[in-house]
Write a protein that holds these residues in place. Structure first.
Motif, PDB file in Angstrom:
ATOM      1  N   ILE A  18      -4.863  -4.310  -0.115  1.00 53.35           N
ATOM      2  CA  ILE A  18      -4.604  -3.042  -0.852  1.00 53.35           C
ATOM      3  C   ILE A  18      -4.481  -3.202  -2.496  1.00 53.35           C
ATOM      4  CG2 ILE A  18      -2.917  -1.001  -0.952  1.00 53.35           C
ATOM      5  CD1 ILE A  18      -2.357  -1.590   1.771  1.00 53.35           C
ATOM      6  N   GLY A  19      -3.593  -4.307  -2.463  1.00 51.33           N
ATOM      7  CA  GLY A  19      -3.433  -4.668  -4.044  1.00 51.33           C
ATOM      8  C   GLY A  19      -2.582  -6.028  -4.334  1.00 51.33           C
ATOM      9  N   SER A  32      -1.763  -6.616 -12.337  1.00 50.65           N
ATOM     10  CA  SER A  32      -1.775  -5.784 -11.354  1.00 50.65           C
ATOM     11  C   SER A  32      -2.831  -4.744 -11.024  1.00 50.65           C
ATOM     12  CB  SER A  32      -0.420  -4.923 -11.259  1.00 50.65           C
ATOM     13  OG  SER A  32      -0.325  -4.127 -10.166  1.00 50.65           O
ATOM     14  N   THR A  33      -3.036  -4.668  -9.761  1.00 49.75           N
ATOM     15  CA  THR A  33      -4.200  -3.558  -9.383  1.00 49.75           C
ATOM     16  C   THR A  33      -3.662  -2.416  -9.111  1.00 49.75           C
ATOM     17  OG1 THR A  33      -4.355  -4.453  -7.155  1.00 49.75           O
ATOM     18  CG2 THR A  33      -5.709  -5.706  -8.628  1.00 49.75           C
ATOM     19  N   PHE A  34      -2.326  -2.080  -9.170  1.00 51.31           N
ATOM     20  CA  PHE A  34      -1.788  -1.006  -8.811  1.00 51.31           C
ATOM     21  C   PHE A  34      -1.527  -0.016 -10.223  1.00 51.31           C
ATOM     22  CE2 PHE A  34      -0.269  -3.266  -5.243  1.00 51.31           C
ATOM     23  CZ  PHE A  34      -0.462  -2.808  -4.146  1.00 51.31           C
ATOM     24  N   GLU A  35      -0.966   1.242  -9.766  1.00 49.88           N
ATOM     25  CA  GLU A  35      -0.439   2.029 -10.872  1.00 49.88           C
ATOM     26  C   GLU A  35       0.746   1.539 -11.295  1.00 49.88           C
ATOM     27  OE1 GLU A  35      -2.278   4.739 -12.175  1.00 49.88           O
ATOM     28  OE2 GLU A  35      -3.850   4.267 -10.942  1.00 49.88           O
ATOM     29  N   SER A  36       0.981   1.985 -12.480  1.00 50.16           N
ATOM     30  CA  SER A  36       2.621   1.534 -13.000  1.00 50.16           C
ATOM     31  C   SER A  36       3.664   1.448 -12.411  1.00 50.16           C
ATOM     32  CB  SER A  36       2.450   2.219 -14.592  1.00 50.16           C
ATOM     33  OG  SER A  36       3.634   1.911 -15.165  1.00 50.16           O
ATOM     34  N   ILE A  91      -0.569  -7.361  -1.141  1.00 47.60           N
ATOM     35  CA  ILE A  91      -0.208  -6.420  -0.173  1.00 47.60           C
ATOM     36  C   ILE A  91      -1.433  -5.957   0.526  1.00 47.60           C
ATOM     37  CG2 ILE A  91       0.615  -3.865   0.077  1.00 47.60           C
ATOM     38  CD1 ILE A  91       1.739  -5.959  -2.896  1.00 47.60           C
ATOM     39  N   GLN A  92      -1.564  -5.941   2.087  1.00 45.49           N
ATOM     40  CA  GLN A  92      -2.546  -5.437   2.509  1.00 45.49           C
ATOM     41  C   GLN A  92      -2.305  -4.721   3.845  1.00 45.49           C
ATOM     42  OE1 GLN A  92      -4.533  -9.287   3.983  1.00 45.49           O
ATOM     43  NE2 GLN A  92      -3.093  -9.497   5.560  1.00 45.49           N
TER      44      GLN A  92
END
Length: 100
Positions: A18-19, A32-36, A91-92
């Motif tokens: 997921i990220g 990071s590959t996530f939003e802030s 995270i997966q």
């Protein structure tokens, strides 16, 4: 940084990922590959957990060190690979492979 980018891209291609969050030793997110908001949440909480887990491992055996931490819940699986200078958090979805 191209080696870091290649590694991140390789990890992202795994089924169910997921990220990814990479934090420094102080828990500050570097990549990071996530939003802030999600990045700050994962980096803060997981880096604290990794420090506590490392402390427990060393309390049990001073010659030992934490090399990997895996947390599995119903919705997500969090894999933590701590190093001296950085912590890699992936995270997966643990159920991603059940679709086929």
């Amino acid at each position: 940084m191209s080696e870091v980018e290649e590694t991140i891209n390789r990890i992202r291609t795994h089924k169910g990922v997921i990220g990814i969050v990479i934090v420094n030793a102080e828990g500050v997110p570097i990549r990071s590959t996530f939003e802030s908001k999600q990045t700050l949440q994962y980096s803060s909480l997981i880096s604290q957990l990794a420090l506590k887990a490392r402390s427990i491992v060393r309390d049990l055996d001073p010659q030992n060190d934490l090399t990997f931490l895996r947390i599995r819940a119903k919705q997500h699986e969090i894999m933590v690979a701590p190093d001296r200078e950085y912590i890699l958090i992936v995270i997966q979805d643990p159920n991603a492979d059940q679709g086929s």
